[in-house]
Design a protein around this motif. Structure first.
Motif, mmCIF file in Angstrom:
data_model
loop_
_atom_site.group_PDB
_atom_site.id
_atom_site.type_symbol
_atom_site.label_atom_id
_atom_site.label_comp_id
_atom_site.label_asym_id
_atom_site.label_seq_id
_atom_site.Cartn_x
_atom_site.Cartn_y
_atom_site.Cartn_z
ATOM 1 N N THR A 1 -1.315 37.394 13.690
ATOM 2 C CA THR A 1 -2.677 37.238 12.915
ATOM 3 C C THR A 1 -2.871 35.574 12.859
ATOM 4 O O THR A 1 -3.994 35.171 12.613
ATOM 5 C CB THR A 1 -2.416 37.842 11.758
ATOM 6 N N SER A 2 -1.749 34.655 12.663
ATOM 7 C CA SER A 2 -2.127 33.363 12.518
ATOM 8 C C SER A 2 -2.767 32.793 13.966
ATOM 9 O O SER A 2 -3.704 31.808 13.529
ATOM 10 C CB SER A 2 -0.850 32.899 12.286
ATOM 11 N N LEU A 3 -2.346 33.283 15.063
ATOM 12 C CA LEU A 3 -2.894 32.737 16.153
ATOM 13 C C LEU A 3 -4.724 33.155 16.333
ATOM 14 O O LEU A 3 -5.288 32.462 16.571
ATOM 15 C CB LEU A 3 -2.245 33.165 17.288
ATOM 16 N N ALA A 4 -4.724 34.440 15.672
ATOM 17 C CA ALA A 4 -6.222 35.187 15.643
ATOM 18 C C ALA A 4 -6.963 34.358 14.751
ATOM 19 O O ALA A 4 -8.212 34.070 14.750
ATOM 20 C CB ALA A 4 -6.206 36.379 15.448
ATOM 21 N N THR A 5 -6.336 33.567 13.550
ATOM 22 C CA THR A 5 -7.161 32.842 12.713
ATOM 23 C C THR A 5 -7.412 31.594 13.018
ATOM 24 O O THR A 5 -8.334 31.228 13.111
ATOM 25 C CB THR A 5 -6.121 32.723 11.330
ATOM 26 N N ASP A 6 -6.436 30.993 13.795
ATOM 27 C CA ASP A 6 -6.672 29.575 14.568
ATOM 28 C C ASP A 6 -7.801 29.584 15.598
ATOM 29 O O ASP A 6 -8.554 28.491 15.591
ATOM 30 C CB ASP A 6 -5.191 29.135 15.106
ATOM 31 N N TYR B 1 2.852 35.351 23.184
ATOM 32 C CA TYR B 1 1.737 35.967 22.966
ATOM 33 C C TYR B 1 0.622 34.957 23.645
ATOM 34 O O TYR B 1 0.852 33.710 23.481
ATOM 35 C CB TYR B 1 1.367 36.295 21.515
ATOM 36 N N ALA B 2 -0.582 35.273 24.129
ATOM 37 C CA ALA B 2 -1.473 34.446 24.780
ATOM 38 C C ALA B 2 -3.019 35.374 24.284
ATOM 39 O O ALA B 2 -3.086 36.268 24.448
ATOM 40 C CB ALA B 2 -1.344 34.202 25.973
ATOM 41 N N MET B 3 -4.002 34.291 23.698
ATOM 42 C CA MET B 3 -5.138 34.991 23.157
ATOM 43 C C MET B 3 -6.028 33.884 23.513
ATOM 44 O O MET B 3 -6.154 32.653 23.498
ATOM 45 C CB MET B 3 -5.029 35.209 21.752
ATOM 46 N N GLY B 4 -7.207 34.564 23.902
ATOM 47 C CA GLY B 4 -8.404 33.741 24.076
ATOM 48 C C GLY B 4 -9.863 34.499 23.548
ATOM 49 O O GLY B 4 -9.881 35.877 23.640
ATOM 50 N N ALA B 5 -10.702 33.714 22.945
ATOM 51 C CA ALA B 5 -11.775 34.261 22.038
ATOM 52 C C ALA B 5 -12.976 33.452 22.789
ATOM 53 O O ALA B 5 -13.168 32.227 22.624
ATOM 54 C CB ALA B 5 -11.743 34.265 20.884
ATOM 55 N N LYS B 6 -13.894 34.257 23.457
ATOM 56 C CA LYS B 6 -15.403 33.552 23.630
ATOM 57 C C LYS B 6 -16.237 34.286 22.521
ATOM 58 O O LYS B 6 -16.325 35.243 22.205
ATOM 59 C CB LYS B 6 -15.558 34.168 25.162
ATOM 60 N N PHE C 1 -11.784 37.687 7.016
ATOM 61 C CA PHE C 1 -12.606 38.796 7.520
ATOM 62 C C PHE C 1 -12.727 38.399 9.197
ATOM 63 O O PHE C 1 -12.433 37.649 9.603
ATOM 64 C CB PHE C 1 -14.291 38.269 7.047
ATOM 65 N N PRO C 2 -13.064 39.784 9.889
ATOM 66 C CA PRO C 2 -13.249 39.677 11.179
ATOM 67 C C PRO C 2 -14.450 38.780 11.556
ATOM 68 O O PRO C 2 -15.478 39.091 10.869
ATOM 69 C CB PRO C 2 -13.070 41.071 11.562
ATOM 70 N N SER C 3 -14.237 38.059 12.628
ATOM 71 C CA SER C 3 -15.526 37.380 13.087
ATOM 72 C C SER C 3 -16.248 38.127 14.251
ATOM 73 O O SER C 3 -16.603 37.613 15.280
ATOM 74 C CB SER C 3 -15.046 36.129 13.454
ATOM 75 N N ALA C 4 -16.685 39.333 14.300
ATOM 76 C CA ALA C 4 -17.203 40.230 14.996
ATOM 77 C C ALA C 4 -17.744 41.494 14.451
ATOM 78 O O ALA C 4 -17.242 42.132 13.474
ATOM 79 C CB ALA C 4 -16.233 40.560 16.136
ATOM 80 N N ASP C 5 -18.679 42.080 14.878
ATOM 81 C CA ASP C 5 -19.412 43.425 14.807
ATOM 82 C C ASP C 5 -18.827 44.244 16.061
ATOM 83 O O ASP C 5 -19.258 43.979 17.000
ATOM 84 C CB ASP C 5 -20.845 43.596 14.532
ATOM 85 N N TYR C 6 -18.276 45.308 15.740
ATOM 86 C CA TYR C 6 -17.834 46.292 17.120
ATOM 87 C C TYR C 6 -18.001 47.755 16.897
ATOM 88 O O TYR C 6 -17.662 48.375 15.685
ATOM 89 C CB TYR C 6 -16.473 45.895 17.179
ATOM 90 N N LEU C 7 -18.517 48.364 17.590
ATOM 91 C CA LEU C 7 -18.686 49.904 17.546
ATOM 92 C C LEU C 7 -18.692 50.162 19.158
ATOM 93 O O LEU C 7 -19.567 49.725 19.711
ATOM 94 C CB LEU C 7 -19.973 50.247 17.121
#
Length: 517
Positions: A185-190, A323-328, A202-208
């Protein structure tokens, strides 16, 4: 206002999360079950061809891994070796999308060992002989790989009558609220996947109806070396003791996930999340040991009974993971990062398996053949982490696992110099079905309690083989084994997503030779 009410909902619902999938963080019930499992009994081709049903027959080197008294039944000393190809076939289903995968076969050593028989020629002694043996046997093949993709249609919450879908982001968000999986969760926040505003997150996304892709790849093996000794009493009763040393090399145990199909929203960072990937890489090495006691009784010249007890096995595991994470994001921003927690905190732990109880019977038709059956029970609700800090996981094991029942049946027909063999095995699932709380998929404000399958289902297999004897000293054997079962893999919490269902078929061709002297 929307984010505040969303946060309150997650505080209420997130507390119920059970981290059973093991995909996002540390060790779980499923992890240690998979490390210790053995879907088939490897051994000589004769042993495998009769389904491993040798608990009352004995007289076969590989039988000592079930009942160490089997070595004392042997008339002659013997040396054997077995090898061959093994491979998986996968047939997966994920939210209605189906796929198949068949990784390349791997040629492996299945078994190798020796049993030395010492006959007592003293006619006045009740001890007719004794034996000592050592046998190496493969236990499990971890070399498998498959990919799935599907549109996740699960609704995980409602906000003012508007449904909120299932996503990795939703799992990260709930974990952050609950204060678990801090590294992830810290990586997701960073990276901006989760947005922090003051004391709120908060999540930085809308999803359905998010599209998800997952690739699961494992490689490695586990094996056991069995040291056994036995005693023959008047050619009627056979006693044995065995010591098992287990080795485990799970070099790669990886899950890679991708998501897309988010909705743009200018109220989020960088216009909101557009694409996300999250990869978890891990590897485990370890060892364990157990003791087996066994007895075989020759009730008549043809009918035999057997019993054995294997102590709980204590495993010691060293694990590495990263862990590895990438966000576009929709404005074109790309953030990527990785964490290697074991670089700072080496992760070692231990666990114990339940004991095994095996009851066996066999009928020998002179020189013409034999039939044999084994029944084994193993109470997996007794499996436990033995390291400190796993109290919650141990309670989940006690609640969610159960007794597994195994039946093995084998038969052999001898048409000297040719022998024909068939075998069958069945093992019930050690997992109970899982009941989870979800929000209603159709009506806001209501809850449903679906029953979900988890872990590994029932296992069923068959085998067939043949042997060719050269005199009384050498046998060449060939066996084919087919084993099938279903697994249920949750990419994150079962409250938030349906499982990947994988119908797995394991296939083996065993080629071996046994020299008797």
């Amino acid at each position: 206002m929307q984010k505040i009410s969303r946060l309150f909902s997650k505080i209420t619902l997130g507390l119920a999360a059970l981290l059973l999938g093991g995909s996002l963080a540390g060790q779980s019930m499923n992890d240690i079950y998979n490390l210790q499992r053995s879907s088939i009994l490897y051994g000589t081709p004769r042993f495998m061809g009769m389904g491993g049903a040798f608990g009352a027959l004995g007289g076969e080197l590989s039988s000592t891994q079930i009942n160490p008294a089997g070595g004392a039944v042997a008339i002659k000393s013997e040396v054997s070796i077995t090898f061959g190809p093994e491979w998986y076939d996968n047939s997966t289903t994920f939210y209605g999308s189906k796929a198949t995968a068949s990784p390349d076969s791997k040629f492996s050593l299945f078994q190798g060992g020796a049993n030395f028989v010492f006959v007592n020629d003293n006619p006045y002694s009740s001890i007719a002989g004794f034996n000592v043996g050592i046998n190496y046997s493969r236990r499990h093949n971890f070399n498998n790989e498959f990919s799935v993709e599907g549109r996740n249609r699960t609704i995980t919450d409602w906000l003012e009558g508007i449904p909120i879908g299932s996503s990795l982001v939703e799992s990260f968000f709930r974990n952050a609220i609950d204060g678990v999986n801090g590294t992830v969760t810290s990586l997701a926040t960073d990276l901006g996947v989760l947005e922090v505003v003051g004391n709120d997150i908060f999540p930085s996304a809308d999803y359905l109806n998010i599209d998800q892709i997952a690739r699961i790849a494992t490689s490695g093996y586990s094996a056991v070396a069995t040291f056994s000794a036995g005693m023959n009493l008047n050619n009627r009763v056979y006693l044995g003791i065995g010591f098992d040393y287990y080795s485990l090399e799970l070099d790669n145990n990886n899950i890679q996930m991708d998501e897309y199909g988010y909705t743009p929203n200018d109220s989020y960072l960088f216009g909101g999340l557009s694409n996300l990937y999250y990869d978890r890489f891990s590897g485990q090495t370890g060892w364990g040991s157990s003791v087996t006691l066994g007895i075989i009784g020759r009730v008549t010249d043809a009918f035999r009974l057997g019993f054995s007890w294997k102590s709980p096995t204590r495993f010691y595991i060293d694990e590495s993971y990263s862990y590895a994470m990438g966000a576009k994001f929709f404005d074109g921003t790309l953030n990527e990062g990785s964490e290697n927690p074991t670089y700072y905190y080496p992760n070692s732990y231990s666990f114990k398996t339940p004991s095994e109880w095996t009851f066996s019977a066999a009928y020998v038709l002179g020189q013409y053949g034999m039939v044999s059956v084994d029944y084994m029970l193993k109470d997996f609700s007794k499996m436990r982490f033995k390291s400190s800090g796993f109290e919650a996981e141990n309670q989940i094991i006690a609640d969610q696992m159960q007794i597994a029942h195994t039946v093995r049946v084998g038969a052999e027909v001898r048409l000297f110099p040719v022998s024909l063999r068939v075998g069958f095995n069945y093992s019930s699932s050690p997992y109970k079905d899982l009941v989870v709380q979800r929000v209603s998929q159709a009506v806001a404000g209501q809850y449903i309690y679906p029953t979900l399958a988890q872990g590994t289902g029932d296992t069923m297999g068959f085998s067939a083989g043949a042997g060719y004897s050269i005199g009384n000293f050498l046998t060449i054997d060939l066996t084919y084994v087919n084993n099938s079962y279903k697994t249920y893999t949750y990419l994150y919490e079962p409250q938030l997503t349906d499982p990947i269902e994988n119908d797995i078929t394991e296939q083996y061709v065993a080629i071996g030779a046994t020299l008797r002297f």
